[in-house]
Design a protein around this motif. Structure first.
Motif, PDB file in Angstrom:
ATOM      1  N   ILE A 139      -0.265   7.065  27.719  1.00  0.00           N
ATOM      2  CA  ILE A 139       0.336   7.818  26.621  1.00  0.00           C
ATOM      3  C   ILE A 139       1.205   6.910  25.763  1.00  0.00           C
ATOM      4  O   ILE A 139       1.121   6.914  24.531  1.00  0.00           O
ATOM      5  N   GLU A 173      -0.994   4.611  23.711  1.00  0.00           N
ATOM      6  CA  GLU A 173      -1.633   5.297  22.582  1.00  0.00           C
ATOM      7  C   GLU A 173      -0.636   5.522  21.440  1.00  0.00           C
ATOM      8  O   GLU A 173      -1.023   5.502  20.268  1.00  0.00           O
ATOM      9  N   TRP A 218      -1.090  13.621  18.309  1.00  0.00           N
ATOM     10  CA  TRP A 218      -0.352  13.789  19.561  1.00  0.00           C
ATOM     11  C   TRP A 218      -1.079  14.789  20.470  1.00  0.00           C
ATOM     12  O   TRP A 218      -1.146  14.595  21.685  1.00  0.00           O
ATOM     13  N   ILE A 243      -3.996  12.970  21.989  1.00  0.00           N
ATOM     14  CA  ILE A 243      -3.558  12.087  23.079  1.00  0.00           C
ATOM     15  C   ILE A 243      -3.324  12.901  24.341  1.00  0.00           C
ATOM     16  O   ILE A 243      -3.698  12.488  25.453  1.00  0.00           O
ATOM     17  N   GLN A 250      -6.639  13.727  25.793  1.00  0.00           N
ATOM     18  CA  GLN A 250      -7.322  12.573  26.354  1.00  0.00           C
ATOM     19  C   GLN A 250      -6.750  12.168  27.711  1.00  0.00           C
ATOM     20  O   GLN A 250      -7.486  11.735  28.599  1.00  0.00           O
TER      21      GLN A 250
END
Length: 294
Positions: free
Chosen positions: A142, A145, A225, A228, A231
């Motif tokens: 996180i 990213e 966000w 992310i 993901q």
């Protein structure tokens, strides 16, 4: 003000186009982070939302059978637009429903986030709506990213044999490895885990500042966000609810969010070092429950 409202309207319009494509998350994905609901009572009728934020000690893979290293209840009052982060040291000696008394971090190992949430609800009387959990791998991914997280570190942090932290005081952008080392370190501080759990909340606030800076300059950043999260997380919350939480987060100023660690005293049970939550915490719980702010 007009610019802000217009930007938000554009963002809502964009999300209305995107959400049908997002759909319901794939719950079969056993990623390193989780986002789930406990009671799902969040909404305009309550005016308050409480989220359990957990960092576990799993280095990689599925962290179901792991212990909690970071335990925080994040509250937001959607009427006052104020909030708070209530922090619990992982060695807090508490009653775990159906398991007896033990360190609070054992609740996660014994029954997952649901049992940890139940333990905290019984302890505080606070109704927890959602939980979010990540392990080492998910946390690093996180932060990576996001391109790192900028925060001010008041004093040098040096813990080469523990978390591996070697950080100088000052404002800097923490990448995945340094960010993980910072939120894990306790040997650098005289208060040990008490200081660590407070610093973990400071990092959460730094992430909030980054979210707000990005959304202010580009409202569609909120969708990134969310992507992310999808993901690197297994979501058990609808995209519409996730978006609502994101919009609220983008509006609550970090300066209006208190960062408080429950008052504790050091002790031991047998050979184990523990901390005992002080009786004075009851008034703290009650205030947080009523206002969702600290």
């Amino acid at each position: 003000m007009i610019k802000r409202v217009t930007a938000l309207v554009c963002l809502v319009a964009l999300v209305c186009l995107v959400l049908p494509l997002v759909g319901k998350p794939d719950r079969s994905f056993a990623g390193p982070a989780f986002f789930g609901r406990v009671h799902a009572s969040y909404g305009p009728d309550t005016g308050k939302v409480f989220i359990l934020v957990v960092g576990n000690d799993a280095r990689s893979g599925n962290p179901d059978a792991s212990r909690a290293d970071a335990i925080h209840i994040v509250g937001i009052n959607t009427d006052t637009m104020k909030g708070g982060i209530l922090n619990f040291p992982r060695d807090s000696w508490v009653n775990i429903p159906g398991r007896g008394t033990s360190k609070i971090n054992e609740a996660l190992y014994d029954g997952g986030p649901e049992l940890l949430a139940q333990t905290l609800e019984n302890l505080t009387g606070i109704h927890i709506d959602y939980w979010v959990m990540t392990g080492f791998e998910g946390f690093r991914d996180i932060v990576d990213e996001l391109g790192g997280v900028k925060m001010n570190i008041p004093t040098d942090v040096y813990d080469p044999t523990g978390s591996g932290a070697k950080l100088n005081a000052g404002t800097q952008n923490l990448g995945p490895l340094n960010a993980l080392a910072y939120v894990r370190t306790r040997h650098s501080f005289s208060q040990g885990d008490i200081a660590r759990t407070t610093n973990q909340a400071r990092f959460l606030l730094a992430m909030l500042r980054k979210l707000q800076r990005q959304v202010e300059s580009n409202p569609s950043a909120l969708l990134r966000w969310m992507a992310i999260a999808r993901q690197h997380a297994r979501l058990d919350i609808g995209a519409d609810e996730l978006f609502r939480l994101g919009v609220v987060a983008s509006q609550v100023k970090p300066g209006s969010i208190g960062n408080v660690t429950v008052p504790v005293s050091l002790g031991s049970v047998g050979a184990a070092s523990v901390v005992f939550i002080s009786s004075g915490a009851s008034s703290l719980y009650e205030r947080f429950k009523e206002t969702a702010s600290l």
